[in-house]
Write an enzyme that holds these catalytic residues in place. Structure first.
Site, PDB file in Angstrom:
ATOM      1  CG  ASP A 254      94.263  -2.962  51.403  1.00  0.00           C
ATOM      2  OD1 ASP A 254      93.317  -3.766  51.535  1.00  0.00           O
ATOM      3  OD2 ASP A 254      94.858  -2.458  52.371  1.00  0.00           O
TER       4      ASP A 254
ATOM      5  CB  THR B 263      95.756 -10.940  52.665  1.00  0.00           C
ATOM      6  OG1 THR B 263      95.490  -9.660  53.230  1.00  0.00           O
ATOM      7  CG2 THR B 263      94.991 -11.995  53.456  1.00  0.00           C
TER       8      THR B 263
END
Length: 331
Positions: free
Chosen positions: A96, A15
């Site tokens: 994640d 991200t």
């Protein structure tokens, strides 16, 4: 004047390298779009605190990380840390599985030099993006002499966490990263401040070195729930794994109707480790189950995904059950 620390920033995607269609897209966006050079170009302030060089090692979302990626990253960092002209490493990473990658590095890098893994919950294109400040703070932490010999660190939301403890706890909140015992310290107005140190073995004190690891045995995780079918355990145990982390309820409680499946797996040579799906707390040996009788292991306080990495490394040494249990108490 003291020479600035030389920090190598390794880009892997995530991200922190993403881009949304508009500035209000904080959860829906394209991941791993920007190069590490583009990401760094947005924070010219780092030049005032460190000499930074960058390299793009991979460009993937961290949900795609495999053991091969872990080894590739670990070996590259190991090579860089051996250089006299490198003072620390920062890895940009998707959130994640950032806790898993950081813990693997924490256990396998034989250097006291700072290694900091950093990501973001929002892409750089969004309003109130957290990535630029997170990365700036990570470089500050990697540049600080106070960060030496503390193992791999994860920096997020002005907090410095030990890779052993930190986990992602939210799908979207900026304060997603939490440690059950709290952060090691904070970044306050550009100054890393530490208030505690890791108590368990790491980096130079561990029995593993990434430069000696070329393959890791596979370990599976089964997540317990009310009414779980024993066939799930049977299928996982027969998939070629060497170990199975059973993310049980409560204090590693195992439903009576699946005990047999776990016992059969152990007789086939699969190491069984009782963990908890609760996210924190200690799983007590011989508490909820007769572990000595069954030849099972317990995780102590480790979460399932990190227990998996620890067991993979331990099995690569060919250790027996008593030695494996000691590993969970030492690391």
């Amino acid at each position: 004047m003291k020479e600035k620390a030389h920090i190598v920033v390794i880009g892997t995607g995530g991200t922190i390298a993403g881009r949304g269609a508009s500035s209000v897209n904080t959860s829906a966006y394209a991941c791993s779009v920007l190069s590490i050079d583009e990401v760094l170009s947005g924070i010219p302030e780092v030049a005032a605190v460190s000499r930074v060089s960058a390299e793009q090692l991979m460009q993937i979302g961290s949900e795609n990380f495999t053991t091969e990626h872990l080894l590739q990253l670990g070996k590259r960092i190991d090579t860089l840390l051996r250089r006299d002209d490198v003072d620390g490493i920062v890895v940009t990473h998707g959130t994640d599985t950032i806790d898993e990658t950081a813990y693997f590095l924490h256990l396998t890098l034989k250097s006291p030099k700072p290694v900091v893994v950093v990501g973001s919950m929002r892409p750089p294109s969004s309003l109130s993006a957290d990535g630029p400040l997170n990365l700036y703070n990570a470089i500050l932490v990697a540049s600080s002499p106070a960060s030496h010999a503390k193992g791999t660190l994860v920096v997020s939301n002005d907090e410095i966490h030990s890779a052993r403890d930190v986990v992602k706890t939210s799908t979207f909140k900026l304060e997603s990263f939490r440690s059950p015992y709290g952060p090691l310290g904070y970044i306050v107005e550009g100054n890393p401040r530490y208030y505690r140190v890791p108590a368990r073995r790491h980096t130079t004190e561990t029995q593993w070195s990434v430069d000696e690891i070329y393959q890791l045995p596979e370990v599976g995780i089964v997540y317990a729930h009310a009414g779980i079918d024993a066939a799930v355990i049977e299928a996982t145990a027969q998939s070629g794994i060497r170990g199975l982390i059973y993310a049980a309820t409560g204090n590693g409680n195992v439903a009576g109707h699946v005990v047999g499946a776990l016992l059969r797996a152990r007789r086939r040579g699969v190491q069984i480790v009782r963990a908890s799906r609760t996210g924190s707390g200690i799983v007590t040996r011989n508490g909820a189950q007769p572990d000595d009788e069954y030849d099972w292991l317990v995780v102590d306080d480790q979460v399932p995904q990190k227990a998996r990495l620890l067991l993979m490394l331990s099995l690569s040494d060919g250790q027996h059950s008593t030695e494996l249990q000691d590993v969970f108490y030492r690391y």
